[in-house]
Design a protein around this motif. Sequence first.
Motif, mmCIF file in Angstrom:
data_model
loop_
_atom_site.group_PDB
_atom_site.id
_atom_site.type_symbol
_atom_site.label_atom_id
_atom_site.label_comp_id
_atom_site.label_asym_id
_atom_site.label_seq_id
_atom_site.Cartn_x
_atom_site.Cartn_y
_atom_site.Cartn_z
ATOM 1 N N GLU A 176 0.803 -1.224 0.000
ATOM 2 C CA GLU A 176 0.000 0.000 0.000
ATOM 3 C C GLU A 176 0.839 1.279 0.000
ATOM 4 N N THR A 177 2.169 1.154 0.137
ATOM 5 C CA THR A 177 3.014 2.356 0.098
ATOM 6 C C THR A 177 3.565 2.636 -1.304
ATOM 7 N N ARG A 178 3.218 1.834 -2.279
ATOM 8 C CA ARG A 178 3.655 2.103 -3.656
ATOM 9 C C ARG A 178 3.084 3.438 -4.126
ATOM 10 N N PHE A 179 3.819 4.104 -4.994
ATOM 11 C CA PHE A 179 3.347 5.408 -5.469
ATOM 12 C C PHE A 179 3.905 5.737 -6.842
ATOM 13 N N MET A 180 3.256 6.706 -7.479
ATOM 14 C CA MET A 180 3.731 7.265 -8.738
ATOM 15 C C MET A 180 4.478 8.557 -8.416
ATOM 16 N N ALA A 181 5.690 8.684 -8.922
ATOM 17 C CA ALA A 181 6.449 9.924 -8.742
ATOM 18 C C ALA A 181 5.981 10.937 -9.789
ATOM 19 N N VAL A 182 5.637 12.141 -9.346
ATOM 20 C CA VAL A 182 5.104 13.171 -10.244
ATOM 21 C C VAL A 182 5.717 14.521 -9.875
ATOM 22 N N THR A 183 5.739 15.436 -10.824
ATOM 23 C CA THR A 183 6.184 16.799 -10.526
ATOM 24 C C THR A 183 5.006 17.702 -10.174
ATOM 25 N N ALA A 184 3.799 17.247 -10.471
ATOM 26 C CA ALA A 184 2.571 17.950 -10.081
ATOM 27 C C ALA A 184 1.478 16.895 -9.982
ATOM 28 N N TYR A 185 0.600 17.018 -9.009
ATOM 29 C CA TYR A 185 -0.445 16.023 -8.831
ATOM 30 C C TYR A 185 -1.327 15.948 -10.077
ATOM 31 N N GLN A 186 -1.612 14.713 -10.485
ATOM 32 C CA GLN A 186 -2.430 14.477 -11.668
ATOM 33 C C GLN A 186 -3.890 14.212 -11.290
ATOM 34 N N ASN A 187 -4.084 13.428 -10.246
ATOM 35 C CA ASN A 187 -5.428 13.057 -9.805
ATOM 36 C C ASN A 187 -5.890 14.056 -8.741
ATOM 37 N N HIS A 188 -6.934 14.824 -9.003
ATOM 38 C CA HIS A 188 -7.383 15.845 -8.069
ATOM 39 C C HIS A 188 -7.848 15.253 -6.743
ATOM 40 N N ARG A 189 -8.262 13.978 -6.771
ATOM 41 C CA ARG A 189 -8.695 13.347 -5.528
ATOM 42 C C ARG A 189 -7.509 13.096 -4.586
ATOM 43 N N ILE A 190 -6.347 12.848 -5.176
ATOM 44 C CA ILE A 190 -5.134 12.714 -4.372
ATOM 45 C C ILE A 190 -4.821 14.052 -3.704
ATOM 46 N N THR A 191 -4.919 15.133 -4.479
ATOM 47 C CA THR A 191 -4.680 16.466 -3.929
ATOM 48 C C THR A 191 -5.613 16.742 -2.765
ATOM 49 N N GLN A 192 -6.900 16.451 -2.945
ATOM 50 C CA GLN A 192 -7.886 16.714 -1.900
ATOM 51 C C GLN A 192 -7.612 15.899 -0.643
ATOM 52 N N LEU A 193 -7.240 14.620 -0.827
ATOM 53 C CA LEU A 193 -6.980 13.763 0.321
ATOM 54 C C LEU A 193 -5.733 14.215 1.066
ATOM 55 N N LYS A 194 -4.732 14.659 0.336
ATOM 56 C CA LYS A 194 -3.509 15.128 0.999
ATOM 57 C C LYS A 194 -3.800 16.377 1.821
ATOM 58 N N ILE A 195 -4.560 17.286 1.256
ATOM 59 C CA ILE A 195 -4.890 18.518 1.980
ATOM 60 C C ILE A 195 -5.735 18.201 3.213
ATOM 61 N N ALA A 196 -6.670 17.280 3.068
ATOM 62 C CA ALA A 196 -7.581 16.955 4.169
ATOM 63 C C ALA A 196 -6.884 16.209 5.299
ATOM 64 N N SER A 197 -5.854 15.423 4.987
ATOM 65 C CA SER A 197 -5.256 14.545 5.997
ATOM 66 C C SER A 197 -3.877 14.980 6.474
ATOM 67 N N ASN A 198 -3.289 15.981 5.827
ATOM 68 C CA ASN A 198 -1.954 16.442 6.212
ATOM 69 C C ASN A 198 -2.082 17.598 7.204
ATOM 70 N N PRO A 199 -1.662 17.404 8.444
ATOM 71 C CA PRO A 199 -1.807 18.473 9.442
ATOM 72 C C PRO A 199 -0.984 19.709 9.122
ATOM 73 N N PHE A 200 0.020 19.584 8.254
ATOM 74 C CA PHE A 200 0.853 20.722 7.893
ATOM 75 C C PHE A 200 0.348 21.440 6.651
ATOM 76 N N ALA A 201 -0.807 21.017 6.139
ATOM 77 C CA ALA A 201 -1.320 21.594 4.893
ATOM 78 C C ALA A 201 -2.507 22.510 5.116
ATOM 79 N N LYS A 202 -2.719 22.944 6.359
ATOM 80 C CA LYS A 202 -3.885 23.772 6.647
ATOM 81 C C LYS A 202 -3.913 25.025 5.789
ATOM 82 N N GLY A 203 -2.739 25.613 5.555
ATOM 83 C CA GLY A 203 -2.682 26.835 4.765
ATOM 84 C C GLY A 203 -3.051 26.634 3.321
ATOM 85 N N PHE A 204 -2.966 25.392 2.849
ATOM 86 C CA PHE A 204 -3.262 25.108 1.448
ATOM 87 C C PHE A 204 -4.748 24.869 1.208
#
Length: 228
Positions: A191-219
Motif C-alpha cells: 500500500e506504500t507504492r506510489f507514482m512519482a510526479v512533478t505535479a499532482y495528476q489526480n485531483h482526488r489525491i490532492t484533496q486527500l492530501k490537503i484533508a489529511s496532512n496536518p501541515f497543509a492547513k494553509g493550502f
Amino acid sequence: MDGPVLSQSCALSLTCCADGGSLLSTKAPQVSGVRVQLEMHALWQQFDQLGTEMIVTKTGRRMFPTFQVQISGMDPTAEYVLLMDFIPVDDKRYRYAFHSSSWLVAGRADVAAPSRMHFHPDSPARGAQWMKQTVSFDTLKLTNNLLDDNGHMILNSMHRYQPRFHVVYVDPAPNSHLNAYRNFSSFSFHETRFMAVTAYQNHRITQLKIASNPFAKGFRTADPQDCW
C-alpha cells in the motif's frame, strides 16, 4: 551521502537479497525475529485505492503520508542501522489520462536514476531504543535532480516505485562482512507504492492530501497544487 557506511558486501546483499527468499532461515538471530508494522495503515490504504502520487522536485520534497513503522523482536542490547531505498515497480513509464482518471503506460522506463539508500538519522542505535517508539522517516526527501548532492532519493517522474525498509544488525565480529547477508531483514508494504510526479495528476489525491496532512492547513484556501 551522509550516514553510517555499510560495507560493500552488505550493500550488495541488500540489493540482491532484499526479500530474504531461501536465505531467511539462515538470518542471524538478531534479525530473524524482527517484525515491522506500518503506521497510518488505514490512511496509506486510502491513498493506495486512489493511486498514490508523491511529488518530486529539484530541491527535494518530503513524502506524505510519512513512512513510519513500529518495530518489535529486536535484541534490545544489539545495535541496528535502519535505512530505506526505493525500487521501480516495473519497467514502464506512465502518463495520466484525465478523461478516464487513470494511469496509462506511455512506454518503457527511462534510464534508472542512481540508486541510493536513506539512513535514519538516529542510526546506529540499540534495539531497545528503536522499539520504544514509532520510527519516522520524516527527513527523507524525493528529488528528480540527477545531480543532487544533498543525499535525497533520486526518482524518475511518471514512474512507479516501491519503498523498502531495511533493518541491519551491526555485527561487532571482525569478519562480519563475510556474513553480511545474514545480518539484515527487509520489509515492504504494497500500500506504500506510489507514482512519482512533478505535479499532482489526480485531483482526488490532492484533496486527500490537503484533508489529511496536518501541515497543509494553509493550502486548504490556497492553490492545492502547492501542497505536499
